[in-house]
Design a protein around this motif. Structure first.
Motif, mmCIF file in Angstrom:
data_model
loop_
_atom_site.group_PDB
_atom_site.id
_atom_site.type_symbol
_atom_site.label_atom_id
_atom_site.label_comp_id
_atom_site.label_asym_id
_atom_site.label_seq_id
_atom_site.Cartn_x
_atom_site.Cartn_y
_atom_site.Cartn_z
ATOM 1 N N ILE A 112 0.856 -1.183 0.000
ATOM 2 C CA ILE A 112 0.000 0.000 0.000
ATOM 3 C C ILE A 112 0.895 1.236 0.000
ATOM 4 C CG2 ILE A 112 -1.935 -1.147 1.130
ATOM 5 C CD1 ILE A 112 -1.272 0.234 3.685
ATOM 6 N N ASP A 163 0.120 5.074 0.842
ATOM 7 C CA ASP A 163 -0.931 5.952 1.360
ATOM 8 C C ASP A 163 -0.320 7.093 2.147
ATOM 9 O OD1 ASP A 163 -3.196 7.150 2.374
ATOM 10 O OD2 ASP A 163 -4.015 5.330 3.256
ATOM 11 N N ASP A 170 -8.957 5.870 -3.595
ATOM 12 C CA ASP A 170 -8.104 4.684 -3.528
ATOM 13 C C ASP A 170 -8.285 3.883 -4.810
ATOM 14 O OD1 ASP A 170 -7.262 5.360 -1.001
ATOM 15 O OD2 ASP A 170 -8.088 3.592 -0.010
ATOM 16 N N MET A 176 -7.315 0.190 -6.224
ATOM 17 C CA MET A 176 -6.845 -1.126 -5.819
ATOM 18 C C MET A 176 -6.577 -1.969 -7.064
ATOM 19 S SD MET A 176 -7.280 -0.774 -2.520
ATOM 20 C CE MET A 176 -8.392 -0.451 -1.161
ATOM 21 N N MET A 207 -2.607 -1.124 -3.200
ATOM 22 C CA MET A 207 -3.533 -0.030 -2.955
ATOM 23 C C MET A 207 -2.751 1.267 -3.076
ATOM 24 S SD MET A 207 -4.575 2.461 -0.586
ATOM 25 C CE MET A 207 -4.581 2.051 1.134
ATOM 26 N N ASP A 208 -3.245 2.158 -3.935
ATOM 27 C CA ASP A 208 -2.658 3.482 -4.092
ATOM 28 C C ASP A 208 -3.695 4.507 -3.660
ATOM 29 O OD1 ASP A 208 -0.028 2.944 -5.336
ATOM 30 O OD2 ASP A 208 -1.254 2.056 -6.909
ATOM 31 N N ALA A 209 -3.381 5.266 -2.606
ATOM 32 C CA ALA A 209 -4.288 6.287 -2.081
ATOM 33 C C ALA A 209 -3.878 7.642 -2.643
ATOM 34 C CB ALA A 209 -4.240 6.304 -0.559
#
Length: 120
Positions: A36, A38, A96, A98, A109-111
């Motif tokens: 992730i 974030d 987000d 996914m 996951m890229d926020a």
């Protein structure tokens, strides 16, 4: 490749588990070697233990998620959702994205949010 329906259901399960205060249920949606970022631009967090710690801390801080619109699918292996994170004393507007593996688990996951997306 997972279906749009599966990806959308997984993201809804993510929101539901987060709001229920269940980091283990969130981690179960990810592969063991997931990553992730974030927010995007921060150092990545990798692996189940680190991801569980990330969500445990977010939930302990009182954060809750509210979808800002419908969860979006794709013609590929990604789905996205726009939502607001309500944390005591501030709100963060985020998107987000996914990425899923062939078995329908989240591998990344890229926020997407930045300083202008924080309201105090």
């Amino acid at each position: 490749m997972p279906t749009q329906d599966h990806m959308k259901q997984t993201l809804q399960a993510y929101v539901d588990a987060f709001n229920a205060g269940d980091p283990k249920a969130i981690v179960a949606l990810y592969t063991d070697d997931a990553v992730i970022e974030d927010p995007v631009g921060n150092p990545p967090i990798a692996g189940g233990a680190a991801i569980e710690e990330f969500y445990t801390n977010a939930i302990a801080g009182g954060a809750k998620l509210t979808l800002d619109g419908p969860i979006r699918g794709s013609h590929g292996d990604r789905a996205a959702m726009a939502f607001t994170v309500d944390v005591p004393g501030m709100k963060i507007r985020a998107i987000d994205v996914m990425t899923f593996d062939a078995d329908g688990k989240i591998v990344r996951m890229d926020a997407h949010w930045g300083p202008d997306d924080i309201e105090t």
